[in-house]
Design an enzyme around this catalytic site. Structure first.
Site, PDB file in Angstrom:
ATOM      1  N   ALA A  65       0.858  -1.181   0.000  1.00  0.00           N
ATOM      2  CA  ALA A  65       0.000   0.000   0.000  1.00  0.00           C
ATOM      3  C   ALA A  65       0.897   1.234   0.000  1.00  0.00           C
ATOM      4  O   ALA A  65       2.049   1.174   0.458  1.00  0.00           O
ATOM      5  CB  ALA A  65      -0.874  -0.017   1.238  1.00  0.00           C
ATOM      6  N   GLY A 110       0.813  -5.175   1.006  1.00  0.00           N
ATOM      7  CA  GLY A 110      -0.341  -5.308   0.112  1.00  0.00           C
ATOM      8  C   GLY A 110       0.002  -5.983  -1.209  1.00  0.00           C
ATOM      9  O   GLY A 110      -0.889  -6.494  -1.885  1.00  0.00           O
ATOM     10  N   GLU A 113      -0.264  -9.533  -0.451  1.00  0.00           N
ATOM     11  CA  GLU A 113      -1.704  -9.784  -0.230  1.00  0.00           C
ATOM     12  C   GLU A 113      -2.473  -9.880  -1.546  1.00  0.00           C
ATOM     13  O   GLU A 113      -3.364 -10.714  -1.690  1.00  0.00           O
ATOM     14  CB  GLU A 113      -2.279  -8.690   0.664  1.00  0.00           C
ATOM     15  CG  GLU A 113      -1.736  -8.762   2.075  1.00  0.00           C
ATOM     16  CD  GLU A 113      -2.266  -7.648   2.946  1.00  0.00           C
ATOM     17  OE1 GLU A 113      -3.279  -7.865   3.617  1.00  0.00           O
ATOM     18  OE2 GLU A 113      -1.669  -6.552   2.947  1.00  0.00           O
ATOM     19  N   GLU A 133       4.498  -4.979   7.421  1.00  0.00           N
ATOM     20  CA  GLU A 133       3.656  -3.929   8.011  1.00  0.00           C
ATOM     21  C   GLU A 133       4.022  -3.593   9.456  1.00  0.00           C
ATOM     22  O   GLU A 133       3.957  -2.429   9.865  1.00  0.00           O
ATOM     23  CB  GLU A 133       2.173  -4.329   7.952  1.00  0.00           C
ATOM     24  CG  GLU A 133       1.543  -4.187   6.578  1.00  0.00           C
ATOM     25  CD  GLU A 133       1.653  -5.442   5.722  1.00  0.00           C
ATOM     26  OE1 GLU A 133       2.485  -6.327   6.044  1.00  0.00           O
ATOM     27  OE2 GLU A 133       0.908  -5.548   4.739  1.00  0.00           O
TER      28      GLU A 133
HETATM   29  N1  CAA Z   1       4.575   3.321  -0.586  1.00  0.00           N
HETATM   30  C1  CAA Z   1       4.964   4.504  -1.091  1.00  0.00           C
HETATM   31  N2  CAA Z   1       6.135   4.685  -1.749  1.00  0.00           N
HETATM   32  C2  CAA Z   1       6.925   3.596  -1.892  1.00  0.00           C
HETATM   33  C3  CAA Z   1       6.576   2.334  -1.381  1.00  0.00           C
HETATM   34  C4  CAA Z   1       5.328   2.210  -0.705  1.00  0.00           C
HETATM   35  N3  CAA Z   1       4.891   1.042  -0.211  1.00  0.00           N
HETATM   36  N4  CAA Z   1       7.581   1.467  -1.648  1.00  0.00           N
HETATM   37  C5  CAA Z   1       8.520   2.170  -2.315  1.00  0.00           C
HETATM   38  N5  CAA Z   1       8.123   3.445  -2.472  1.00  0.00           N
HETATM   39  C6  CAA Z   1       8.842   4.550  -3.121  1.00  0.00           C
HETATM   40  C7  CAA Z   1      10.024   5.002  -2.256  1.00  0.00           C
HETATM   41  O1  CAA Z   1       9.591   5.903  -1.243  1.00  0.00           O
HETATM   42  C8  CAA Z   1      10.905   5.661  -3.303  1.00  0.00           C
HETATM   43  O2  CAA Z   1      10.379   6.922  -3.609  1.00  0.00           O
HETATM   44  P1  CAA Z   1      11.372   8.245  -3.606  1.00  0.00           P
HETATM   45  O3  CAA Z   1      12.287   7.962  -4.764  1.00  0.00           O
HETATM   46  O4  CAA Z   1      10.424   9.360  -3.835  1.00  0.00           O
HETATM   47  O5  CAA Z   1      12.083   8.232  -2.292  1.00  0.00           O
HETATM   48  C9  CAA Z   1      10.678   4.773  -4.533  1.00  0.00           C
HETATM   49  O6  CAA Z   1       9.457   4.067  -4.312  1.00  0.00           O
HETATM   50  C10 CAA Z   1      11.788   3.732  -4.727  1.00  0.00           C
HETATM   51  O7  CAA Z   1      11.909   3.011  -3.500  1.00  0.00           O
HETATM   52  P2  CAA Z   1      13.290   2.856  -2.693  1.00  0.00           P
HETATM   53  O8  CAA Z   1      14.200   4.005  -3.000  1.00  0.00           O
HETATM   54  O9  CAA Z   1      12.940   2.607  -1.264  1.00  0.00           O
HETATM   55  O10 CAA Z   1      13.860   1.538  -3.390  1.00  0.00           O
HETATM   56  P3  CAA Z   1      14.840   0.470  -2.742  1.00  0.00           P
HETATM   57  O11 CAA Z   1      15.259  -0.439  -3.840  1.00  0.00           O
HETATM   58  O12 CAA Z   1      15.902   1.118  -1.923  1.00  0.00           O
HETATM   59  O13 CAA Z   1      13.920  -0.370  -1.705  1.00  0.00           O
HETATM   60  C11 CAA Z   1      11.951  -1.555  -1.034  1.00  0.00           C
HETATM   61  C12 CAA Z   1      12.860  -1.132  -2.198  1.00  0.00           C
HETATM   62  C13 CAA Z   1      12.678  -2.535  -0.103  1.00  0.00           C
HETATM   63  C14 CAA Z   1      10.725  -2.239  -1.652  1.00  0.00           C
HETATM   64  C15 CAA Z   1      11.534  -0.307  -0.225  1.00  0.00           C
HETATM   65  O14 CAA Z   1      11.030   0.674  -1.140  1.00  0.00           O
HETATM   66  C16 CAA Z   1      10.464  -0.564   0.794  1.00  0.00           C
HETATM   67  O15 CAA Z   1      10.743  -1.092   1.862  1.00  0.00           O
HETATM   68  N6  CAA Z   1       9.208  -0.176   0.491  1.00  0.00           N
HETATM   69  C17 CAA Z   1       8.102  -0.306   1.421  1.00  0.00           C
HETATM   70  C18 CAA Z   1       7.629  -1.747   1.521  1.00  0.00           C
HETATM   71  C19 CAA Z   1       6.532  -1.867   2.556  1.00  0.00           C
HETATM   72  O16 CAA Z   1       6.726  -1.581   3.727  1.00  0.00           O
HETATM   73  N7  CAA Z   1       5.327  -2.290   2.125  1.00  0.00           N
HETATM   74  C20 CAA Z   1       4.189  -2.437   2.979  1.00  0.00           C
HETATM   75  C21 CAA Z   1       3.352  -1.198   2.944  1.00  0.00           C
HETATM   76  S1  CAA Z   1       2.063  -1.187   4.171  1.00  0.00           S
HETATM   77  C22 CAA Z   1       0.827  -2.141   3.510  1.00  0.00           C
HETATM   78  O17 CAA Z   1       0.963  -2.714   2.435  1.00  0.00           O
HETATM   79  C23 CAA Z   1      -0.402  -2.170   4.347  1.00  0.00           C
HETATM   80  C24 CAA Z   1      -1.479  -3.036   3.870  1.00  0.00           C
HETATM   81  O18 CAA Z   1      -1.421  -4.225   3.941  1.00  0.00           O
HETATM   82  C25 CAA Z   1      -2.701  -2.415   3.426  1.00  0.00           C
END
Ligand code: CAA
Length: 260
Positions: A65, A110, A113, A133
């Site tokens: 998400a 997500g 999921e 999460e």
């Molecule tokens: N939401 C919003 N933006 C996201 C994102 C997310 N879930 N995942 C990545 N991005 C964005 C980053 O913020 C970044 O944007 P900027 O360039 O503006 O900073 C861009 O995508 C590229 O990401 P990274 O620079 O972080 O890339 P990376 O290769 O260093 O890392 C990653 C990749 C490990 C996937 C890392 O981006 C990450 O940990 N992302 C979040 C993953 C996460 O926590 N997902 C769960 C979300 S909560 C959820 O899903 C709740 C639910 O069940 C409803």
């Protein structure tokens, strides 16, 4: 350009692509709405026999998400956001046509999921799964808690959700989450081959089987359970941990959670 691309892959196979590669295909409300409408239309189109879900770009299927959008949500809006995710996941799971998740990169939160809501998952060797999460002060909110325990059992679901650990395609295959792992270079060709093979079989029989499998697998009523998840997901948005977790992600630092 649309953030959900629908492409006819021939032989009755339709590709649905989440197209936000700059945000690793993170799901915000607008993408979820668009995805819901696209799937709803495909479910009723007789020319569509198999639906394949994928992400755009090299790196991600869906990185979860959209944390940036979620960080400004209050409790009731967060529950509604969770319900919107549920409606998409439920459609992937219950639409009459077979749905395949083609995971070639990050499928986190997500993203995992949505993948497990599809009928089955095919992965490339670069796929990375996980439910991180809790590292944001949240919990899965798109029906993952129920589907994961149905697929893997309660203990494994708890382990994956409590640790937030990421795991690769081969690990996902061994635990039974992924059906098949393919080399990255030929991945989408292999997915296409299998999807076309299924599309060439009797859709009448497949749709009947899918409907019945769905009915057998939901004796307790999926909907009240996923709605309970939406309410609890929303409640976490009132906590300091969730605010800290999401802000820390945006500030690219480690979160400092409460120690009470
Ligand atoms: N939401 C919003 N933006 C996201 C994102 C997310 N879930 N995942 C990545 N991005 C964005 C980053 O913020 C970044 O944007 P900027 O360039 O503006 O900073 C861009 O995508 C590229 O990401 P990274 O620079 O972080 O890339 P990376 O290769 O260093 O890392 C990653 C990749 C490990 C996937 C890392 O981006 C990450 O940990 N992302 C979040 C993953 C996460 O926590 N997902 C769960 C979300 S909560 C959820 O899903 C709740 C639910 O069940 C409803």
């Amino acid at each position: 350009m649309s953030e959900v691309l629908v492409r006819d892959g021939g032989s009755g196979v339709t590709w649905v692509e989440i197209n936000r590669p700059e945000a690793l295909n993170a799901l915000n409300a607008s993408v979820l709405n668009e995805l819901y409408l696209a799937l709803h239309r495909l479910a009723r189109d007789p020319a569509v026999r198999v639906v394949v879900l994928r992400g755009a770009g090299e790196k991600a299927f869906i990185a979860g998400a959209d944390i940036k959008e979620m960080s400004s949500l209050k409790r009731p809006e967060a529950s509604d956001f969770s319900r919107l995710g549920h409606s998409v996941a439920t459609l992937l799971e219950s639409m009459p046509k077979p749905t395949i998740a083609a995971v070639h990169g990050f499928a986190l939160g997500g993203g995992t999921e949505m993948a497990i809501a599809c009928d089955f998952i095919l992965a490339s060797e670069k796929a990375i799964f996980g439910l991180p999460e809790v590292s944001l002060g949240l919990m899965p909110g798109f029906g993952g808690m129920l589907r994961l325990q149905k697929l893997l059992g309660v203990s494994r679901a708890k382990e994956l959700i409590f640790t937030g650990a990421k795991f690769n395609a081969e690990e996902a295959r061994v635990m039974g989450l992924v059906r098949q792992v393919y080399p990255q270079v030929s991945f989408f060709d292999e997915v296409s081959k299998l999807a076309s093979q299924i599309a060439g079989l009797s859709m009448t029989a497949i749709m009947e089987a899918k409907a019945l499998i769905q009915e057998f697998s939901e004796p307790g009523g999926l909907h009240s359970k996923v709605d309970a998840e939406a309410l609890h997901f929303g409640a976490l948005f009132d906590t300091k941990d969730a605010q800290e977790g999401m802000i820390a992600f945006m500030e690219k630092r480690k979160p400092e959670f409460e120690r009470t």
